[in-house]
Enzyme design. Sequence first.
Site, PDB file in Angstrom:
ATOM      1  N   LYS A 201      46.191  40.816  38.592  1.00 50.02           N
ATOM      2  CA  LYS A 201      45.575  41.991  37.977  1.00 50.02           C
ATOM      3  C   LYS A 201      46.098  42.114  36.552  1.00 50.02           C
ATOM      4  O   LYS A 201      47.304  42.157  36.323  1.00 50.02           O
ATOM      5  CB  LYS A 201      45.916  43.242  38.784  1.00 50.02           C
ATOM      6  CG  LYS A 201      45.375  44.514  38.139  1.00 50.02           C
ATOM      7  CD  LYS A 201      45.511  45.690  39.058  1.00 50.02           C
ATOM      8  CE  LYS A 201      45.067  46.961  38.353  1.00 50.02           C
ATOM      9  NZ  LYS A 201      45.181  48.128  39.216  1.00 50.02           N
ATOM     10  N   ARG A 211      39.632  55.244  35.085  1.00 49.36           N
ATOM     11  CA  ARG A 211      40.657  56.273  34.907  1.00 49.36           C
ATOM     12  C   ARG A 211      40.004  57.631  34.676  1.00 49.36           C
ATOM     13  O   ARG A 211      40.559  58.670  35.026  1.00 49.36           O
ATOM     14  CB  ARG A 211      41.611  55.855  33.784  1.00 49.36           C
ATOM     15  CG  ARG A 211      42.440  54.636  34.219  1.00 49.36           C
ATOM     16  CD  ARG A 211      43.397  54.135  33.165  1.00 49.36           C
ATOM     17  NE  ARG A 211      43.948  52.835  33.574  1.00 49.36           N
ATOM     18  CZ  ARG A 211      44.604  52.013  32.771  1.00 49.36           C
ATOM     19  NH1 ARG A 211      44.818  52.358  31.509  1.00 49.36           N
ATOM     20  NH2 ARG A 211      45.059  50.864  33.213  1.00 49.36           N
ATOM     21  N   LYS A 228      50.195  49.744  30.842  1.00 48.47           N
ATOM     22  CA  LYS A 228      50.698  49.150  32.088  1.00 48.47           C
ATOM     23  C   LYS A 228      51.167  47.708  31.897  1.00 48.47           C
ATOM     24  O   LYS A 228      51.255  46.948  32.860  1.00 48.47           O
ATOM     25  CB  LYS A 228      49.601  49.247  33.164  1.00 48.47           C
ATOM     26  CG  LYS A 228      49.184  50.693  33.476  1.00 48.47           C
ATOM     27  CD  LYS A 228      48.285  50.800  34.701  1.00 48.47           C
ATOM     28  CE  LYS A 228      47.958  52.256  35.015  1.00 48.47           C
ATOM     29  NZ  LYS A 228      47.144  52.408  36.248  1.00 48.47           N
ATOM     30  N   GLU A 244      51.466  34.186  40.668  1.00 42.28           N
ATOM     31  CA  GLU A 244      51.295  35.481  41.356  1.00 42.28           C
ATOM     32  C   GLU A 244      50.591  35.286  42.699  1.00 42.28           C
ATOM     33  O   GLU A 244      51.003  35.847  43.719  1.00 42.28           O
ATOM     34  CB  GLU A 244      50.463  36.445  40.495  1.00 42.28           C
ATOM     35  CG  GLU A 244      51.216  37.088  39.334  1.00 42.28           C
ATOM     36  CD  GLU A 244      52.116  38.238  39.793  1.00 42.28           C
ATOM     37  OE1 GLU A 244      52.259  38.465  41.006  1.00 42.28           O
ATOM     38  OE2 GLU A 244      52.688  38.909  38.911  1.00 42.28           O
ATOM     39  N   LYS A 259      41.317  40.492  38.910  1.00 38.39           N
ATOM     40  CA  LYS A 259      40.757  41.714  38.327  1.00 38.39           C
ATOM     41  C   LYS A 259      41.170  41.812  36.865  1.00 38.39           C
ATOM     42  O   LYS A 259      42.351  41.602  36.577  1.00 38.39           O
ATOM     43  CB  LYS A 259      41.305  42.899  39.110  1.00 38.39           C
ATOM     44  CG  LYS A 259      40.793  44.232  38.671  1.00 38.39           C
ATOM     45  CD  LYS A 259      41.426  45.310  39.506  1.00 38.39           C
ATOM     46  CE  LYS A 259      41.063  46.634  38.881  1.00 38.39           C
ATOM     47  NZ  LYS A 259      41.893  47.699  39.355  1.00 38.39           N
ATOM     48  N   SER A 285      35.103  48.938  36.384  1.00 43.20           N
ATOM     49  CA  SER A 285      34.351  50.062  35.834  1.00 43.20           C
ATOM     50  C   SER A 285      33.797  49.787  34.438  1.00 43.20           C
ATOM     51  O   SER A 285      32.630  50.074  34.164  1.00 43.20           O
ATOM     52  CB  SER A 285      35.237  51.308  35.818  1.00 43.20           C
ATOM     53  OG  SER A 285      36.422  51.055  35.084  1.00 43.20           O
ATOM     54  N   TYR A 324      30.483  48.260  41.757  1.00 40.80           N
ATOM     55  CA  TYR A 324      29.766  49.541  41.817  1.00 40.80           C
ATOM     56  C   TYR A 324      28.268  49.307  41.964  1.00 40.80           C
ATOM     57  O   TYR A 324      27.514  50.241  42.229  1.00 40.80           O
ATOM     58  CB  TYR A 324      30.083  50.373  40.560  1.00 40.80           C
ATOM     59  CG  TYR A 324      31.586  50.582  40.414  1.00 40.80           C
ATOM     60  CD1 TYR A 324      32.246  51.533  41.182  1.00 40.80           C
ATOM     61  CD2 TYR A 324      32.354  49.784  39.559  1.00 40.80           C
ATOM     62  CE1 TYR A 324      33.620  51.693  41.106  1.00 40.80           C
ATOM     63  CE2 TYR A 324      33.730  49.939  39.466  1.00 40.80           C
ATOM     64  CZ  TYR A 324      34.355  50.891  40.250  1.00 40.80           C
ATOM     65  OH  TYR A 324      35.715  51.032  40.174  1.00 40.80           O
TER      66      TYR A 324
END
Length: 336
Positions: A201, A211, A228, A244, A259, A285, A324
């Site tokens: 990610k 968010r 982040k 990872e 992602k 998103s 979505y």
Amino acid sequence: MNFAGSFPTTRMRRNRRDAWNRALVAENTLSAADLIWPIFLTEGEGQRVEVPSMPGVFRVSPDIAAEHVAEAVALGIPAVALFPYTPMEHRDEDGTGALHPDNLTCRAARAMKAAHPGLGLISDVALDTYTTHGHDGVLRDGQVHNEETVEILCRMALLQAEAGVDVVAPSDMMDGRIGTIRAALDARGLIHTRIMSYAAKYASGFYAPFRDAVGSEIGSGKPVLSDKKTYQMDPANSDEALREVALDIAEGADMVMVKPGLPYLDIVHRVRSTFGVPTFAYHVSGEYSMLMAAVQRGWLNYDRAMMEALMCFKRAGCNGVLTYLAVDAARRLKAG
Ligand code: PBG
């Protein structure tokens, strides 16, 4: 592969000449079974509120969550992923609302499982939708504390599994959380609860509308980490994604995720071809909002852009896509 033929003996256009022929030679397929639909949850009753930056995407209250996904179930979408919009008064510094057995996710999970026992339920395991500062873990000395966060995530995962969630999906990017969560689930006898790891990610600008959807823009008031980047990956990196993923598989992840989606299909391809494990991507998103904005302006054709984008995930090596667009795409697939 045989590249011996040459023009004019070989004419690549022959196999493209008719629809039946194109169908015969298609190398990948897209079906409703490839789609996972993310759902936003909000408090209240009978609530169905559109997310301003995501036209066509709604936050729904738990009482109507089962009804909200009924069409998705009927269309053959195998699973939905739940994300709560926790009201500010239920948030605190350490995200303790994540451990409340009657929080939005648990209530919606119970209602959806009762109404649709055959629908897969995936829950988000991270603290950003419960903290006042919007980070995915607890802040200690200005940093997201790894082990303390993991300990809370384990309790959160147990709670969600006990509320009926089938797949816990840690999206926090703490080190070692997959193994610790697996051990916690097993110790509780929850041996069938699956883990879909947000393994690679990235610290991405494409999450901005999400968010907005869950109300966790970073840094309300206090001086906190402004992004982040100390836990999510650097978009410059690709080998690191393989490390990872390798770690998460070793720790017991059943499925792994990359992602965001479309800008990271090279990562999807490397992950799937290197490990051959069930591989997913999150068409996030910002990717959705970009597409919708262009559609609203008449610059892109919705159906064409949507179906092409989703097929590209399959071609890159995805077993499935969190999107979505899931319901609209499944409707389109059904219509043929
Ligand atoms: C956080 C989380 C994020 C998304 C899913 N889980 C945002 C973030 O990491 O800041 C983004 C999903 C999207 O943009 O559609 N745990």
